[in-house]
Design a protein around this motif. Structure first.
Motif, PDB file in Angstrom:
ATOM      1  N   ALA A  29       0.835  -1.207   0.000  1.00 39.45           N
ATOM      2  CA  ALA A  29       0.000   0.000   0.000  1.00 39.45           C
ATOM      3  C   ALA A  29       0.862   1.246   0.000  1.00 39.45           C
ATOM      4  O   ALA A  29       1.932   1.293   0.626  1.00 39.45           O
ATOM      5  N   LEU A  30       0.379   2.260  -0.702  1.00 39.79           N
ATOM      6  CA  LEU A  30       1.050   3.553  -0.765  1.00 39.79           C
ATOM      7  C   LEU A  30      -0.005   4.631  -0.505  1.00 39.79           C
ATOM      8  O   LEU A  30      -0.997   4.728  -1.236  1.00 39.79           O
ATOM      9  N   VAL A  31       0.193   5.402   0.552  1.00 37.08           N
ATOM     10  CA  VAL A  31      -0.763   6.432   0.938  1.00 37.08           C
ATOM     11  C   VAL A  31      -0.216   7.792   0.515  1.00 37.08           C
ATOM     12  O   VAL A  31       0.940   8.134   0.811  1.00 37.08           O
ATOM     13  N   MET A  32      -1.053   8.583  -0.169  1.00 36.71           N
ATOM     14  CA  MET A  32      -0.657   9.890  -0.666  1.00 36.71           C
ATOM     15  C   MET A  32      -1.366  10.978   0.147  1.00 36.71           C
ATOM     16  O   MET A  32      -2.594  10.961   0.282  1.00 36.71           O
ATOM     17  N   VAL A  33      -0.585  11.922   0.670  1.00 32.51           N
ATOM     18  CA  VAL A  33      -1.095  12.959   1.565  1.00 32.51           C
ATOM     19  C   VAL A  33      -0.866  14.325   0.921  1.00 32.51           C
ATOM     20  O   VAL A  33       0.276  14.745   0.705  1.00 32.51           O
ATOM     21  N   HIS A  34      -1.953  15.012   0.603  1.00 22.71           N
ATOM     22  CA  HIS A  34      -1.871  16.298  -0.085  1.00 22.71           C
ATOM     23  C   HIS A  34      -1.482  17.419   0.868  1.00 22.71           C
ATOM     24  O   HIS A  34      -1.470  17.268   2.090  1.00 22.71           O
ATOM     25  N   GLY A  35      -1.214  18.584   0.285  1.00 21.64           N
ATOM     26  CA  GLY A  35      -0.821  19.746   1.066  1.00 21.64           C
ATOM     27  C   GLY A  35      -1.979  20.672   1.391  1.00 21.64           C
ATOM     28  O   GLY A  35      -3.149  20.367   1.138  1.00 21.64           O
ATOM     29  N   PHE A  36      -1.628  21.826   1.931  1.00 20.73           N
ATOM     30  CA  PHE A  36      -2.602  22.821   2.370  1.00 20.73           C
ATOM     31  C   PHE A  36      -3.466  23.287   1.204  1.00 20.73           C
ATOM     32  O   PHE A  36      -2.992  23.546   0.112  1.00 20.73           O
ATOM     33  N   ALA A  37      -4.764  23.409   1.467  1.00 20.59           N
ATOM     34  CA  ALA A  37      -5.743  23.895   0.485  1.00 20.59           C
ATOM     35  C   ALA A  37      -5.800  23.009  -0.747  1.00 20.59           C
ATOM     36  O   ALA A  37      -5.986  23.498  -1.861  1.00 20.59           O
ATOM     37  N   GLU A  38      -5.676  21.688  -0.532  1.00 19.62           N
ATOM     38  CA  GLU A  38      -5.719  20.758  -1.651  1.00 19.62           C
ATOM     39  C   GLU A  38      -6.644  19.597  -1.334  1.00 19.62           C
ATOM     40  O   GLU A  38      -7.428  19.628  -0.389  1.00 19.62           O
ATOM     41  N   SER A  39      -6.555  18.559  -2.164  1.00 18.69           N
ATOM     42  CA  SER A  39      -7.379  17.366  -1.995  1.00 18.69           C
ATOM     43  C   SER A  39      -6.688  16.211  -2.689  1.00 18.69           C
ATOM     44  O   SER A  39      -5.623  16.380  -3.308  1.00 18.69           O
ATOM     45  N   ALA A  40      -7.297  15.042  -2.634  1.00 15.86           N
ATOM     46  CA  ALA A  40      -6.762  13.866  -3.315  1.00 15.86           C
ATOM     47  C   ALA A  40      -6.617  14.078  -4.811  1.00 15.86           C
ATOM     48  O   ALA A  40      -5.783  13.441  -5.469  1.00 15.86           O
ATOM     49  N   ASP A  41      -7.412  14.984  -5.371  1.00 17.22           N
ATOM     50  CA  ASP A  41      -7.373  15.233  -6.812  1.00 17.22           C
ATOM     51  C   ASP A  41      -6.057  15.859  -7.261  1.00 17.22           C
ATOM     52  O   ASP A  41      -5.722  15.819  -8.450  1.00 17.22           O
ATOM     53  N   ALA A  42      -5.303  16.432  -6.341  1.00 15.51           N
ATOM     54  CA  ALA A  42      -4.029  17.056  -6.693  1.00 15.51           C
ATOM     55  C   ALA A  42      -2.998  16.042  -7.176  1.00 15.51           C
ATOM     56  O   ALA A  42      -2.005  16.419  -7.806  1.00 15.51           O
ATOM     57  N   TRP A  43      -3.229  14.749  -6.892  1.00 11.38           N
ATOM     58  CA  TRP A  43      -2.292  13.689  -7.271  1.00 11.38           C
ATOM     59  C   TRP A  43      -2.617  13.067  -8.626  1.00 11.38           C
ATOM     60  O   TRP A  43      -2.030  12.054  -8.995  1.00 11.38           O
ATOM     61  N   TRP A  44      -3.539  13.653  -9.374  1.00  7.98           N
ATOM     62  CA  TRP A  44      -4.035  13.055 -10.607  1.00  7.98           C
ATOM     63  C   TRP A  44      -2.913  12.565 -11.530  1.00  7.98           C
ATOM     64  O   TRP A  44      -2.937  11.444 -12.034  1.00  7.98           O
ATOM     65  N   GLY A  45      -1.920  13.386 -11.779  1.00  8.20           N
ATOM     66  CA  GLY A  45      -0.857  13.033 -12.712  1.00  8.20           C
ATOM     67  C   GLY A  45       0.100  11.972 -12.210  1.00  8.20           C
ATOM     68  O   GLY A  45       0.864  11.400 -12.998  1.00  8.20           O
ATOM     69  N   TRP A  46       0.076  11.688 -10.920  1.00  5.76           N
ATOM     70  CA  TRP A  46       0.970  10.690 -10.339  1.00  5.76           C
ATOM     71  C   TRP A  46       0.448   9.256 -10.478  1.00  5.76           C
ATOM     72  O   TRP A  46       1.235   8.310 -10.521  1.00  5.76           O
ATOM     73  N   VAL A  47      -0.842   9.117 -10.491  1.00  4.90           N
ATOM     74  CA  VAL A  47      -1.444   7.783 -10.369  1.00  4.90           C
ATOM     75  C   VAL A  47      -0.958   6.800 -11.430  1.00  4.90           C
ATOM     76  O   VAL A  47      -0.643   5.636 -11.102  1.00  4.90           O
ATOM     77  N   PRO A  48      -0.844   7.173 -12.708  1.00  2.73           N
ATOM     78  CA  PRO A  48      -0.393   6.189 -13.697  1.00  2.73           C
ATOM     79  C   PRO A  48       0.993   5.615 -13.428  1.00  2.73           C
ATOM     80  O   PRO A  48       1.293   4.493 -13.844  1.00  2.73           O
ATOM     81  N   TYR A  49       1.839   6.371 -12.745  1.00  2.00           N
ATOM     82  CA  TYR A  49       3.193   5.896 -12.458  1.00  2.00           C
ATOM     83  C   TYR A  49       3.251   4.915 -11.288  1.00  2.00           C
ATOM     84  O   TYR A  49       4.234   4.186 -11.145  1.00  2.00           O
ATOM     85  N   LEU A  50       2.229   4.914 -10.456  1.00  3.75           N
ATOM     86  CA  LEU A  50       2.303   4.169  -9.198  1.00  3.75           C
ATOM     87  C   LEU A  50       1.294   3.041  -9.073  1.00  3.75           C
ATOM     88  O   LEU A  50       1.565   2.032  -8.410  1.00  3.75           O
ATOM     89  N   ALA A  51       0.122   3.201  -9.664  1.00  2.00           N
ATOM     90  CA  ALA A  51      -0.976   2.278  -9.386  1.00  2.00           C
ATOM     91  C   ALA A  51      -0.839   0.931 -10.074  1.00  2.00           C
ATOM     92  O   ALA A  51      -1.596   0.006  -9.757  1.00  2.00           O
ATOM     93  N   ARG A  52       0.094   0.779 -10.985  1.00  2.00           N
ATOM     94  CA  ARG A  52       0.322  -0.543 -11.591  1.00  2.00           C
ATOM     95  C   ARG A  52       1.074  -1.459 -10.642  1.00  2.00           C
ATOM     96  O   ARG A  52       0.941  -2.679 -10.709  1.00  2.00           O
ATOM     97  N   ARG A  53       1.833  -0.883  -9.726  1.00  2.00           N
ATOM     98  CA  ARG A  53       2.638  -1.697  -8.817  1.00  2.00           C
ATOM     99  C   ARG A  53       2.138  -1.648  -7.369  1.00  2.00           C
ATOM    100  O   ARG A  53       2.383  -2.572  -6.600  1.00  2.00           O
TER     101      ARG A  53
END
Length: 269
Positions: A29-53
């Motif tokens: 499992a890999l947990v992603m924690v966003h910054g101030f004034a953000e949300s989980a949607d801020a990680w949109w561009g990262w997901v393809p690099y990580l979610a396959r593994r």
């Protein structure tokens, strides 16, 4: 797909699970924690690099995104925020995780690694502060006077840097920063001025990658090196950019670096 978890009575956390691993495997499992004034949607561009593994878990911290807004009087604390991350992981059956955090979310993942080493397999911190930004007082005053969208527009040039297109800037204003609950931001900024993790980061013992930029208007490379060098065995990646939010401005570079770092971790088996 959005999911919700009631972390305490009346407080729901929104989270998303992205898992494109082979169905016969049990991924880490890999947990992603966003910054101030953000949300989980801020990680949109990262997901393809990580979610396959990895089984990627993105959450909206309490008060942010689509999680329950917090009143201005909410008693914020670092331990409360870290407990939320641990509670969500436990809810999903995860007892040991990789952590990725950006900006103040990077501060949180470092603090969690220092506090609960048995829970944290590794840490990637992207432009994480160890002390509160000097600009925070000005952000608070602007939000109180002009509102959240004005704050988002004012800070976006520094956040995303000079390479960001007008369309990109507008998307972040309308879909990320501009949607943050005003009461959450005001209460959080009144608390966060006391942030100081410079001693805590010395207790991080897991593998750690810290990413920063050459031209951040908030922190110098030398300032980052001063505390990063205190984390035994950690790596520092400096990207050539004038953005202080590298995770959002440079998702491809950052996510690829994180994926490579994770792929080369020594096996625990």
């Amino acid at each position: 797909m959005d999911h919700y978890f009631e972390v305490e009575p009346g407080v729901r956390l929104r989270y998303i699970v992205d898992d494109f691993t082979d169905p016969w495997r049990r991924p880490e499992a890999l947990v992603m924690v966003h910054g101030f004034a953000e949300s989980a949607d801020a990680w949109w561009g990262w997901v393809p690099y990580l979610a396959r593994r990895y089984r990627v878990i993105r959450l909206d911290l309490r008060g942010f995104g689509r999680s329950t807004p917090m009143p201005e009087s909410h008693p914020w604390s670092m331990d409360r925020l870290l407990d939320d991350v641990r509670s969500l992981a436990g809810h999903l059956g995860e007892s040991r995780v990789h952590l990725v955090g950006a900006k103040s979310g990077g501060s949180m993942v470092l603090a969690l690694a220092a506090r609960d080493p048995a829970f944290v397999r590794s840490v990637v911190g992207v432009t994480p502060p160890t002390t509160a930004a000097a600009a925070a007082a000005g952000w608070l005053a602007q939000i109180e006077k002009e509102g959240v969208v004005a704050f988002a527009r004012t800070t976006m040039a520094g956040r995303l840097g000079s390479r960001a297109s007008p369309e990109e800037v507008e998307w972040w204003v309308q879909n990320i920063q501009g949607r943050s609950p005003r009461s959450t931001l005001i209460g959080y900024l009144k608390w966060v001025h006391g942030l100081d993790l410079r001693e805590a980061v010395k207790r991080v013992r897991c593998p750690a990658l810290i990413i920063t930029t050459t031209g951040s208007g908030l922190r110098t490379v030398e300032g980052v090196k001063a505390w990063q060098s205190q984390i035994a065995g950690s790596r520092l990646l400096v990207l050539d950019s004038d953005a202080w939010h590298a995770a959002g401005a440079l998702p491809d570079e950052c996510a690829k670096a994180a994926a490579d770092f994770l792929a080369n971790l020594p096996s625990e088996k």
